[in-house]
Design an enzyme around this catalytic site. Structure first.
Site, PDB file in Angstrom:
ATOM      1  N   ARG A 232       1.195  -1.979  -0.218  1.00 30.14           N
ATOM      2  CA  ARG A 232       0.328   0.376   0.202  1.00 30.14           C
ATOM      3  C   ARG A 232       0.786   1.057   0.283  1.00 30.14           C
ATOM      4  O   ARG A 232       2.099   1.236   0.775  1.00 30.14           O
ATOM      5  CB  ARG A 232      -0.530  -0.189   1.476  1.00 30.14           C
ATOM      6  CG  ARG A 232      -2.399  -1.061   0.983  1.00 30.14           C
ATOM      7  CD  ARG A 232      -3.257  -0.390   0.148  1.00 30.14           C
ATOM      8  NE  ARG A 232      -4.433  -1.522   0.013  1.00 30.14           N
ATOM      9  CZ  ARG A 232      -4.563  -2.298  -1.174  1.00 30.14           C
ATOM     10  NH1 ARG A 232      -3.824  -2.702  -1.351  1.00 30.14           N
ATOM     11  NH2 ARG A 232      -5.827  -2.693  -1.071  1.00 30.14           N
TER      12      ARG A 232
ATOM     13  N   GLU B 111      -3.785   8.060  -4.950  1.00 36.19           N
ATOM     14  CA  GLU B 111      -3.790   7.414  -6.742  1.00 36.19           C
ATOM     15  C   GLU B 111      -5.160   7.590  -7.108  1.00 36.19           C
ATOM     16  O   GLU B 111      -5.461   8.028  -6.752  1.00 36.19           O
ATOM     17  CB  GLU B 111      -3.983   5.493  -7.016  1.00 36.19           C
ATOM     18  CG  GLU B 111      -2.329   5.598  -5.917  1.00 36.19           C
ATOM     19  CD  GLU B 111      -2.354   3.966  -5.866  1.00 36.19           C
ATOM     20  OE1 GLU B 111      -3.517   3.424  -5.682  1.00 36.19           O
ATOM     21  OE2 GLU B 111      -1.597   3.141  -5.431  1.00 36.19           O
TER      22      GLU B 111
ATOM     23  N   HIS C 158      -1.163   0.423 -10.260  1.00 31.89           N
ATOM     24  CA  HIS C 158      -1.810  -0.529  -9.167  1.00 31.89           C
ATOM     25  C   HIS C 158      -2.085  -1.620 -10.265  1.00 31.89           C
ATOM     26  O   HIS C 158      -3.164  -1.799  -9.916  1.00 31.89           O
ATOM     27  CB  HIS C 158      -2.576  -0.008  -8.359  1.00 31.89           C
ATOM     28  CG  HIS C 158      -2.433  -0.140  -7.050  1.00 31.89           C
ATOM     29  ND1 HIS C 158      -3.248   0.062  -5.982  1.00 31.89           N
ATOM     30  CD2 HIS C 158      -2.714  -1.484  -7.060  1.00 31.89           C
ATOM     31  CE1 HIS C 158      -3.645  -0.617  -5.023  1.00 31.89           C
ATOM     32  NE2 HIS C 158      -3.183  -1.952  -5.437  1.00 31.89           N
TER      33      HIS C 158
END
EC number: 1.1.1.79
Length: 323
Positions: free
Chosen positions: A237, A266, A285
């Protein structure tokens, strides 16, 4: 009468059909306040919630008084207010097992692409810079037999250790809440404190969930302890890392390179200094983002919601104690 559920993620047709066999389904684009207002009655009647990436907090739960279970198409659940869910005795289901191997592949890809400068060199070829035999300014670093440090020896950490140990002959160091006898037996992994891992590892791979305990676990002090030749990988994360400290360490040459699949915010801002550094591989991601795995995750999430609303919380439940 079928229980009502809210679906806030597009599903493959066959999975949507399976969901509709068990529930009365209302599909929405997102969980923003304006969307909830537009479908107020559906949210008020819903006993289940299925989707991913949206924030599920106390304010949303106030609009869903009949909610009994929520199912996320992910392993991570830091976008859920677990305390609020527990207070309302709402089950939280996730997909912890189906993405393990795929995410481990992504982490290994980051290890290889940063060490061998794959992205940087490929861009130079496309830019027409390959005009003669290459010299040292094109060279990368070996991966085989280098020391891999894994911070977080869960399922993904174990799958990464398997690839590194058997595929690349890499000695494995690891740091976790507790020792992992299976990792030590199978991969000859060595448990050590975080400082020792940072000082000895050639690759530091961070695979941790986000919590109050792990927020900004990596900052200036941690990067300063790493070898100047070391490569940092984050596939857990983003907020586990102080991104400004990482940028400073890269710019100052305190560490050699970074491979990142997650970021503090993000999507990553277009003007982020990380995007200007040639020794950074930045991915959007994509840890579990293959067609096969994303399908399997969605299928698992559907099954999880069916199980939860039928009182079965034997697997994939974050908070079974609220049943």
């Amino acid at each position: 009468m079928k229980p009502s559920v809210i679906l806030y993620k597009t599903l493959p047709d066959d999975l949507l059909q399976r969901l509709e066999e068990h529930f009365s389904v209302t599909q929405v684009k997102n969980l923003r306040p304006e969307t909830v207002s537009q479908h107020a009655e559906a949210f008020a009647q819903a006993e289940g919630l299925l989707g991913s990436s949206e924030k599920v907090d106390a304010a949303l739960l106030e609009k869903m008084p009949k909610l009994r279970a929520t199912s996320t198409v992910s392993v991570g659940y830091d976008n859920f207010d677990v305390e609020a869910l527990n207070a309302r005795r709402v089950l939280l289901m996730h997909t912890p097992t189906v993405l393990t191997e795929t995410v481990a592949d992504t982490v290994m890809a980051l290890v290889l692409s940063t060490a061998r400068r794959v992205v940087e060199v490929a861009e130079r070829v496309k830019a027409g810079e390959w005009t003669k035999s290459i010299g040292p300014d094109w060279f990368g670093s070996d991966v085989h037999h280098k020391t891999l440090g894994i911070v977080g020896m869960g399922r993904i950490g174990m799958a990464l250790a398997q690839r590194a140990h058997f595929g690349f002959g890499m000695p494995i160091l690891y740091n976790a809440r507790r020792q992992h006898p299976q990792a030590e037996e199978r991969f000859n992994a060595r448990y050590c404190d975080l400082d020792t891992l940072l000082q000895e590892a050639d690759f530091v791979c961070l695979i941790l969930p986000l919590s109050e305990e792990t927020h900004h676990l990596f900052g200036q002090a941690q990067f300063a302890k790493m070898k100047s030749s070391a490569i940092f990988i984050n596939a857990g994360r983003g907020p586990v890392v102080d991104e400004q400290a990482l940028i400073a360490a890269l710019q100052a040459g305190e560490i050699h390179a970074a491979g990142l699949d997650v970021f503090e915010h993000e999507p990553l801002a277009k003007d982020s200094p990380l995007l200007t550094l040639p020794n950074v591989v930045a991915l959007p991601h994509i840890g579990s983002a293959t067609h096969e795995t994303r399908y399997n995750m969605a299928a698992c999430a559907v099954d999880n919601l069916i199980d939860a609303l039928n009182g079965n919380v034997e697997k994939n439940c974050v908070n079974p104690q609220v049943k």
